[in-house]
Motif scaffolding. Structure first.
Motif, PDB file in Angstrom:
ATOM      1  N   ASP A 123      45.919  -3.071  37.603  1.00 10.57           N
ATOM      2  CA  ASP A 123      44.528  -3.401  37.960  1.00 10.57           C
ATOM      3  C   ASP A 123      43.633  -3.499  36.734  1.00 10.57           C
ATOM      4  O   ASP A 123      42.432  -3.218  36.794  1.00 10.57           O
ATOM      5  CB  ASP A 123      43.960  -2.351  38.926  1.00 10.57           C
ATOM      6  N   GLU A 131      43.653  -1.591  34.192  1.00 10.53           N
ATOM      7  CA  GLU A 131      43.343  -0.258  33.667  1.00 10.53           C
ATOM      8  C   GLU A 131      44.621   0.442  33.247  1.00 10.53           C
ATOM      9  O   GLU A 131      45.705   0.176  33.789  1.00 10.53           O
ATOM     10  CB  GLU A 131      42.612   0.581  34.713  1.00 10.53           C
ATOM     11  N   GLN A 166      41.299   7.453  45.337  1.00 13.80           N
ATOM     12  CA  GLN A 166      41.621   6.126  44.828  1.00 13.80           C
ATOM     13  C   GLN A 166      41.105   5.995  43.402  1.00 13.80           C
ATOM     14  O   GLN A 166      39.912   6.163  43.137  1.00 13.80           O
ATOM     15  CB  GLN A 166      41.007   5.043  45.709  1.00 13.80           C
ATOM     16  N   SER A 216      42.082   3.176  41.309  1.00  7.73           N
ATOM     17  CA  SER A 216      41.824   1.739  41.165  1.00  7.73           C
ATOM     18  C   SER A 216      42.378   1.069  42.417  1.00  7.73           C
ATOM     19  O   SER A 216      42.817   1.751  43.348  1.00  7.73           O
ATOM     20  CB  SER A 216      42.479   1.183  39.889  1.00  7.73           C
ATOM     21  N   LYS A 217      42.373  -0.228  42.463  1.00  5.60           N
ATOM     22  CA  LYS A 217      42.767  -0.919  43.689  1.00  5.60           C
ATOM     23  C   LYS A 217      44.140  -0.484  44.181  1.00  5.60           C
ATOM     24  O   LYS A 217      44.342  -0.266  45.386  1.00  5.60           O
ATOM     25  CB  LYS A 217      42.760  -2.436  43.452  1.00  5.60           C
ATOM     26  N   ASN A 218      45.100  -0.362  43.278  1.00  7.58           N
ATOM     27  CA  ASN A 218      46.473  -0.078  43.685  1.00  7.58           C
ATOM     28  C   ASN A 218      47.017   1.260  43.189  1.00  7.58           C
ATOM     29  O   ASN A 218      48.217   1.524  43.328  1.00  7.58           O
ATOM     30  CB  ASN A 218      47.391  -1.203  43.176  1.00  7.58           C
ATOM     31  N   PHE A 272      46.551   5.509  43.232  1.00 11.12           N
ATOM     32  CA  PHE A 272      45.936   6.636  43.925  1.00 11.12           C
ATOM     33  C   PHE A 272      46.454   7.947  43.344  1.00 11.12           C
ATOM     34  O   PHE A 272      47.515   8.003  42.719  1.00 11.12           O
ATOM     35  CB  PHE A 272      46.253   6.585  45.418  1.00 11.12           C
TER      36      PHE A 272
END
Length: 257
Positions: free
Chosen positions: A32, A34, A135, A137-139, A141
Motif C-alpha cells: 500500500d 508504505e 487497520q 493501511s488498506k491491506n 492489519f
C-alpha cells in the motif's frame, strides 16, 4: 498489486552472501505504498548491516511494530532509531513499559529494550500501545494474540487468496492465532510467515499441527526463527517438501493484494 515481505533478521541468512544470521526476527513489509518493520532482531549492528546490504534506507520505513518485548525482537530498536533523522511511529504491546528481568548465568538481564534506550534516541519514538484489531493501511492489519502469559501482536496481510499471518513467535500457538484472525476477517488463513515457536514440540504434536494446516487449506508457510529446523522437517513429512519454505535473511516473498 504486489505486497513484498522481506526477511531482514533471522538465525539463517542466504548462502554466499555477507548477510548475517543471528538469533532474532525482523521482517520488512512493503504494501500500500508504505513500509512496516516488524521486529528489530537482537543486535542493532547486525540489523543495520543486513539493511545496508539490501539497500534498505531506514528513512523510507513508515512504522515499526514490535510483536512482543523479548530482546530478540526489540534489541535492534536503539540502533535503528539512531540511524533515523526523523521520528517514527513505534507500535508496542501495553506491557512494553514493564521491566521484566531474567537471569542468564546468574546475571540479571532486562527483557525489554525500551527502558534501556537513551532519552535522546527514545525521543524519536512516537509510541503507540495496541492490543486490538487495528487497520494500519488498506491491506495490512495488526491484531493481538490470545493471552497466554506473553503479550504479543501479529500482523495480518490481506491477499487475494485470504489473510496471511506474520508472526513474531506466536506463543499462543498457531491454532489459537488462526482462529483469532479468521474471526476478525471472516476468511480462512491462507498463509503464515515468521516464527511459530515450535522448537519444544514433539513429533506427534507437529504431525497434528501439519494436519490442521492441511484441513484448513493453509497453502503458504514460510517459517523461521523459533520454528526450528527439525520441526520444519516434521511438517514437511506431512505437507510435502515444498510446502514449508525457509525464510532466511534476504528471502523475499510476494503476494497479490
Amino acid at each position: 498489486m504486489k505486497a513484498k515481505v522481506l526477511s531482514v533478521y533471522d538465525e539463517g541468512a542466504l548462502p554466499e552472501t555477507p548477510m548475517i544470521g543471528a538469533r532474532g526476527l525482523a521482517i520488512l513489509v512493503d504494501v500500500d505504498g508504505e513500509r512496516t518493520l516488524f521486529g528489530t532482531g537482537r543486535r542493532g549492528s547486525y540489523l543495520m548491516h543486513n539493511l545496508d546490504y539490501m539497500e534498505v534506507d531506514v528513512g523510507t520505513i513508515d512504522r515499526v511494530v514490535i510483536s512482543h518485548m523479548h530482546i530478540d525482537h526489540v534489541g535492534g530498536l536503539e540502533a535503528f532509531l539512531e540511524r533515523r533523522e526523523e521520528s517514527i511511529e513505534v507500535i508496542v504491546t501495553p506491557d512494553a513499559e514493564h521491566v521484566k528481568v531474567v537471569k542468564l548465568l546468574g546475571i540479571p538481564i532486562s527483557r525489554t529494550g525500551l527502558r534501556n534506550i537513551p532519552e535522546e534516541t527514545a525521543a524519536k519514538m512516537n509510541l503507540r500501545y495496541e492490543s486490538r484489531w487495528t487497520q494500519l493501511s488498506k491491506n495490512l492489519f495488526l491484531t493481538a494474540t490470545p493471552p497466554d502469559g506473553v503479550d504479543e501482536n501479529m500482523l495480518v496481510l490481506m491477499t487475494v487468496n485470504g489473510p496471511v499471518m506474520l508472526c513474531g513467535c506466536c506463543h499462543c500457538g498457531p491454532v489459537a492465532a488462526m482462529e483469532l484472525t479468521e474471526t476478525a476477517v471472516g476468511r480462512k488463513v491462507s498463509g503464515i510467515v515468521g516464527g511459530l515457536h515450535l522448537v519444544d514440540k514433539k513429533k506427534n504434536e507437529l504431525y497434528a499441527i501439519a494436519e490442521m494446516f492441511k484441513e484448513k487449506g493453509v497453502s503458504s508457510l514460510y517459517l523461521n526463527h523459533c520454528s526450528g529446523q527439525i520441526q520444519k522437517t516434521r511438517l514437511r513429512e506431512r505437507l510435502g517438501l515444498s510446502a514449508v519454505g525457509d525464510f532466511y535473511v534476504g528471502t523475499e516473498i510476494q503476494f497479490d493484494v
